[in-house]
Motif scaffolding. Structure first.
Motif, short mmCIF file in Angstrom:
data_model
loop_
_atom_site.label_atom_id
_atom_site.label_comp_id
_atom_site.label_asym_id
_atom_site.label_seq_id
_atom_site.Cartn_x
_atom_site.Cartn_y
_atom_site.Cartn_z
N LEU A 50 49.30 51.03 34.48
CA LEU A 50 49.71 50.10 33.44
C LEU A 50 48.66 49.03 33.17
O LEU A 50 48.46 48.62 32.02
N ALA A 51 47.99 48.53 34.22
CA ALA A 51 46.99 47.48 34.06
C ALA A 51 46.06 47.51 35.26
O ALA A 51 46.42 47.99 36.34
N VAL A 52 44.83 46.99 35.03
CA VAL A 52 43.82 46.90 36.08
C VAL A 52 43.24 45.48 36.05
O VAL A 52 42.95 44.94 34.98
N ALA A 53 43.07 44.89 37.22
CA ALA A 53 42.50 43.54 37.31
C ALA A 53 41.74 43.41 38.62
O ALA A 53 42.14 43.98 39.63
N PRO A 54 40.61 42.69 38.59
CA PRO A 54 39.89 42.45 39.85
C PRO A 54 40.58 41.37 40.67
O PRO A 54 41.12 40.40 40.14
N ALA A 55 40.55 41.52 41.97
CA ALA A 55 41.09 40.50 42.87
C ALA A 55 40.00 39.46 43.08
O ALA A 55 39.28 39.48 44.09
N ASP A 56 39.89 38.53 42.12
CA ASP A 56 38.82 37.53 42.17
C ASP A 56 39.32 36.11 41.96
O ASP A 56 38.53 35.19 41.73
N HIS A 57 40.62 35.89 42.01
CA HIS A 57 41.15 34.54 41.85
C HIS A 57 40.91 33.73 43.12
O HIS A 57 41.13 34.21 44.24
N ALA A 58 40.42 32.51 42.92
CA ALA A 58 40.16 31.64 44.08
C ALA A 58 41.46 31.24 44.75
O ALA A 58 42.41 30.79 44.09
N ARG A 59 41.51 31.41 46.05
CA ARG A 59 42.68 31.06 46.85
C ARG A 59 42.24 30.23 48.04
O ARG A 59 41.60 30.74 48.97
N PRO A 64 40.77 29.69 55.33
CA PRO A 64 41.10 29.38 56.73
C PRO A 64 41.62 30.60 57.50
O PRO A 64 41.51 30.64 58.73
N ALA A 65 42.16 31.58 56.77
CA ALA A 65 42.66 32.78 57.43
C ALA A 65 41.57 33.81 57.66
O ALA A 65 41.86 34.90 58.18
N GLY A 66 40.33 33.49 57.29
CA GLY A 66 39.22 34.42 57.50
C GLY A 66 39.14 35.53 56.47
O GLY A 66 38.53 36.58 56.74
N ILE A 67 39.71 35.30 55.27
CA ILE A 67 39.67 36.30 54.21
C ILE A 67 38.49 36.00 53.30
O ILE A 67 38.62 35.38 52.23
N GLY A 68 37.30 36.42 53.70
CA GLY A 68 36.09 36.27 52.88
C GLY A 68 35.87 34.86 52.41
O GLY A 68 36.07 33.89 53.15
N ASP A 69 35.45 34.74 51.14
CA ASP A 69 35.21 33.42 50.56
C ASP A 69 36.43 32.85 49.88
O ASP A 69 36.37 31.82 49.23
N GLY A 70 37.56 33.54 49.99
CA GLY A 70 38.82 33.05 49.43
C GLY A 70 39.09 33.52 48.02
O GLY A 70 40.23 33.43 47.56
N ALA A 71 38.11 34.02 47.30
CA ALA A 71 38.28 34.45 45.91
C ALA A 71 38.71 35.92 45.89
O ALA A 71 37.94 36.80 45.49
N HIS A 72 39.91 36.19 46.34
CA HIS A 72 40.40 37.57 46.42
C HIS A 72 41.85 37.69 45.96
O HIS A 72 42.55 38.62 46.35
N GLY A 73 42.29 36.77 45.13
CA GLY A 73 43.65 36.83 44.62
C GLY A 73 43.74 37.60 43.32
O GLY A 73 42.77 37.74 42.58
N PHE A 74 44.93 38.13 43.03
CA PHE A 74 45.15 38.84 41.76
C PHE A 74 46.53 38.49 41.22
O PHE A 74 47.41 37.99 41.95
N ARG A 75 46.70 38.76 39.92
CA ARG A 75 47.97 38.45 39.25
C ARG A 75 48.12 39.34 38.03
O ARG A 75 47.18 39.53 37.26
N PHE A 76 49.32 39.88 37.88
CA PHE A 76 49.67 40.69 36.70
C PHE A 76 50.86 40.03 36.00
O PHE A 76 51.90 39.79 36.63
N ALA A 77 50.69 39.76 34.70
CA ALA A 77 51.82 39.31 33.89
C ALA A 77 52.59 40.54 33.42
O ALA A 77 52.01 41.48 32.87
N LEU A 78 53.88 40.55 33.65
CA LEU A 78 54.69 41.72 33.36
C LEU A 78 55.29 41.68 31.96
O LEU A 78 55.82 40.65 31.53
N GLN A 79 55.17 42.79 31.27
CA GLN A 79 55.84 42.96 29.99
C GLN A 79 57.32 43.23 30.24
O GLN A 79 57.70 43.69 31.33
N PRO A 80 58.18 42.96 29.27
CA PRO A 80 59.62 43.18 29.49
C PRO A 80 59.95 44.60 29.93
O PRO A 80 60.83 44.79 30.79
N ALA A 81 59.27 45.59 29.38
CA ALA A 81 59.57 46.97 29.76
C ALA A 81 59.18 47.24 31.20
O ALA A 81 59.85 48.00 31.91
N TRP A 82 58.10 46.59 31.67
CA TRP A 82 57.69 46.77 33.07
C TRP A 82 58.67 46.05 34.00
O TRP A 82 59.03 46.57 35.06
N ALA A 83 59.04 44.83 33.59
CA ALA A 83 59.94 44.04 34.43
C ALA A 83 61.29 44.73 34.60
O ALA A 83 61.95 44.57 35.63
#
Length: 206
Positions: A50-59, A64-83
């Motif tokens: 349905l959609a593709v996005a890079p996990a590059d959001h700063a978190r 502090p949890a040792g997850i790289g530089d922290g810029a590994h977040g992602f987010r998908f906005a859902l369309q009504p049909a998907w929701a």
């Protein structure tokens, strides 16, 4: 750069789906074997993408949890049909060298039932101990007629004070005369003074 592989030949990608609501799906994904690579995340339904996005959001919480530089977040906005088919949606993370991993939902560890009961029992015991201490601090309640008896005693003391104030004052003590020692001492002093005067007169006569 080749992705690190787990024993079963799948790429090692850390991550999870943290939030899945009717409005969005979000989480994070990180590939330890390629820490500078931004993992591509796919939103799938019935095998289709349905959609593709890079996990590059700063978190800020990932560093502090040792997850790289922290810029590994992602987010998908859902369309009504998907929701409408939210339980059927899947989030897949792709490694740098190929291969994909299904990201699981975030797990929340719930305490066992026995531990919950133990915590509740401790709270109840603490409350009972606090009530016992409060009862020990509160003064003992007086008898029903104690206040009336106290009022009668105060009135009796007031009448006693009034009667004492009306008593006549004691007469002043009569002046006491000199005692025998004072008389003897006075006589001795008078004789000494008389002898001194006689001696002084004789000296003048000579």
């Amino acid at each position: 750069m080749n992705a690190a592989l787990d024993p079963r030949g799948r790429p090692v990608i850390r991550g999870c789906v943290e939030q899945a609501t009717l409005g969005e799906i979000s989480g994070w994904a990180f590939e330890p074997g390629a820490p500078r690579h931004r993992v591509l995340v796919e939103l799938r339904l019935d095998g289709g993408i349905l959609a593709v996005a890079p996990a590059d959001h700063a978190r800020g919480d990932l560093v502090p949890a040792g997850i790289g530089d922290g810029a590994h977040g992602f987010r998908f906005a859902l369309q009504p049909a998907w929701a409408a088919r939210l339980p059927d949606l899947q989030v897949v993370a792709r490694a740098a060298a190929g291969g994909a991993v299904l990201l699981p939902p975030q797990r929340r560890v719930e305490p066992p039932h026995s531990q919950v009961v133990q915590v509740i029992n401790q709270l109840v015991q603490g409350q009972q101990a606090l009530e016992a201490r409060l009862q020990a601090v509160v003064p003992v309640r007086m008898a029903p007629d104690a206040e009336q008896r106290l009022a009668v005693l105060e009135a009796w003391m007031a009448r006693l004070d009034d009667r004492l104030a009306r008593l006549p004052a004691a007469p002043p003590a009569a002046p006491r005369g000199p005692d025998a020692w004072q008389v003897a001492l006075g006589t001795l002093l008078a004789l000494v003074s008389l002898g001194a005067l006689i001696g002084f007169a004789l000296l003048l006569a000579l």
